[in-house]
Design a protein around this motif. Structure first.
Motif, mmCIF file in Angstrom:
data_model
loop_
_atom_site.group_PDB
_atom_site.id
_atom_site.type_symbol
_atom_site.label_atom_id
_atom_site.label_comp_id
_atom_site.label_asym_id
_atom_site.label_seq_id
_atom_site.Cartn_x
_atom_site.Cartn_y
_atom_site.Cartn_z
ATOM 1 N N ARG A 169 55.026 39.594 9.430
ATOM 2 C CA ARG A 169 53.777 38.827 9.503
ATOM 3 C C ARG A 169 52.841 39.261 8.382
ATOM 4 N NH1 ARG A 169 51.382 38.303 15.455
ATOM 5 N NH2 ARG A 169 51.167 36.113 14.891
ATOM 6 N N ALA A 170 52.000 38.357 7.953
ATOM 7 C CA ALA A 170 51.106 38.634 6.826
ATOM 8 C C ALA A 170 50.135 39.764 7.140
ATOM 9 C CB ALA A 170 50.340 37.366 6.448
ATOM 10 N N ARG A 192 59.104 37.840 3.078
ATOM 11 C CA ARG A 192 58.134 36.767 3.271
ATOM 12 C C ARG A 192 58.094 35.877 2.022
ATOM 13 N NH1 ARG A 192 53.262 37.332 3.368
ATOM 14 N NH2 ARG A 192 52.789 35.640 4.809
#
Length: 368
Positions: free
Chosen positions: A126-127, A165
């Motif tokens: 996740r960012a 990502r």
């Protein structure tokens, strides 16, 4: 004065000892090219240190190469790590599950208990660094969570491949769908649902159903993509009333989709009949759909009347079969020339004769 005695022997030139000196020196001097024990030890230690230094340098170089290879494999999602279940989120890709029980989930749970997980899930960091977003493996994740609840902490972590990502959402949808098609025989309703979610996601380039089906199922033949479009129309029309959409066979779904495309008003009628009983079996639901997808002369009636497609008199010699949902329960009716058969879950023989006669008379009067 007496002569002093010489205490020290001093070899003077011409002394006999001087002649012997070269021989003694020849005997006691080390041979040319030879080292003493200390020099040999120092030399051997230096050689060992140098060899060790070379070996350590080679090991460091190999470790650096392995570390770079590990990072590269990890970024490609080819390194399996165990991650806590509570760190896996399912918000990135829309996975609105279709109604109905997942019959294969129990088998998957049993397999995990017996042999473990052979194919890890795939996640993306996740960012905000608060865990991972699930890319592939929703059923495996669901099974692990069920095992954690039933069997305890031994199932608190799940093997996962962590991909880097930055992949576009459209590509992630494609990977998810491709894996599901390969590993599981997806129903047409599930494929249609996936296409609808893809089209509805603002992060994907396609915002219409046809484009979404083309993007997700581009390797499928045209006929299959056409079936998926038919099921998508079916879900749009009556999906909210279906309890078992994944059980709808291909032909039935396509036929009913064509009927609803020709007569959109029938959707409300089907939903009304499906909604008459909240609890129903899979076969009961399919029977309702079959009646609406059938030809006009075999169409079932709802609320005691035929639908707009089948209103009017039956052809001579034909037979009509339909179900009714009444306040007293479900009623099956068969109407033919000279015969009307009613089947219900009750014993008519226990009813008072006069009451039964009045009911039949009211029925016959109502028909006239």
């Amino acid at each position: 004065m007496s002569r002093r005695r010489r205490i020290f022997d001093i070899e003077m030139p011409g002394d006999a000892k001087e002649e012997a000196a070269p021989e003694e020196q020849a005997v006691s001097a080390p041979a040319p090219g030879r080292r003493g024990p200390m020099a040999s030890a120092i030399s051997e230690n230096a050689s060992a240190l140098q060899a060790r230094s070379h070996a350590e340098a080679a090991i460091r170089a190999e470790n650096d190469a392995l570390a770079h290879e590990y990072v590269a494999l990890r970024d490609k999602g080819q390194v399996v790590l165990k991650i806590p279940l509570d760190q896996v989120h399912t918000n990135l890709l829309t996975r609105e599950r279709l109604p109905g029980e997942d019959e294969g989930l129990a088998d998957l749970i049993t397999s995990l208990r017996d042999v473990g997980l052979s194919n890890p899930i795939r996640v993306e960091p996740r960012a905000d660094g608060s865990g991972y977003e699930l890319i592939q493996g929703h059923r495996r994740l669901t099974a692990y969570r069920a095992l954690l609840e039933s069997d305890g902490a031994g199932w608190a972590e799940i093997p996962a491949l962590i991909i880097a990502r930055g992949n576009d959402v459209a590509g992630l949808y494609r990977r998810m769908v491709d894996e599901n098609i390969i590993r599981k025989d997806l129903s047409f309703a599930e494929m249609a649902n996936a296409a609808q979610n893809y089209a509805a996601d603002p992060a994907t380039p396609e915002n219409d159903l046809k484009g979404a089906i083309g993007a997700l199922f581009q390797s499928a033949p045209y006929s299959k993509r056409s079936y998926i479009r038919s099921f998508a129309r079916l879900l749009d029309a009556i999906g909210t009333g279906l309890h078992y959409p994944s059980s709808v066979p291909r032909k039935l779904g396509v036929d009913l989709s064509r009927v609803l495309e020709a007569e959109p008003a029938l959707a409300a009628e089907i939903l009304s009949e499906l909604g008459a009983g909240e609890v129903r079996s899979e076969e009961e639901e399919l029977e309702v759909l079959r009646r609406y997808a059938a030809p006009d002369d075999a169409r079932a009636a709802t609320s005691g009347q035929t639908s707009p497609r089948g209103r009017g008199k039956n052809k001579a010699g034909s037979k009509t079969t339909f179900d009714l949902r009444t306040a007293s329960g479900r009623v099956k009716c068969t109407a033919a020339s000279g015969r009307l058969e009613i089947k219900a879950d009750r014993d008519f023989s226990t009813m008072e004769r006069e009451r039964l006669e009045r009911a039949i008379a009211a029925l016959m009067d109502g028909l006239d």
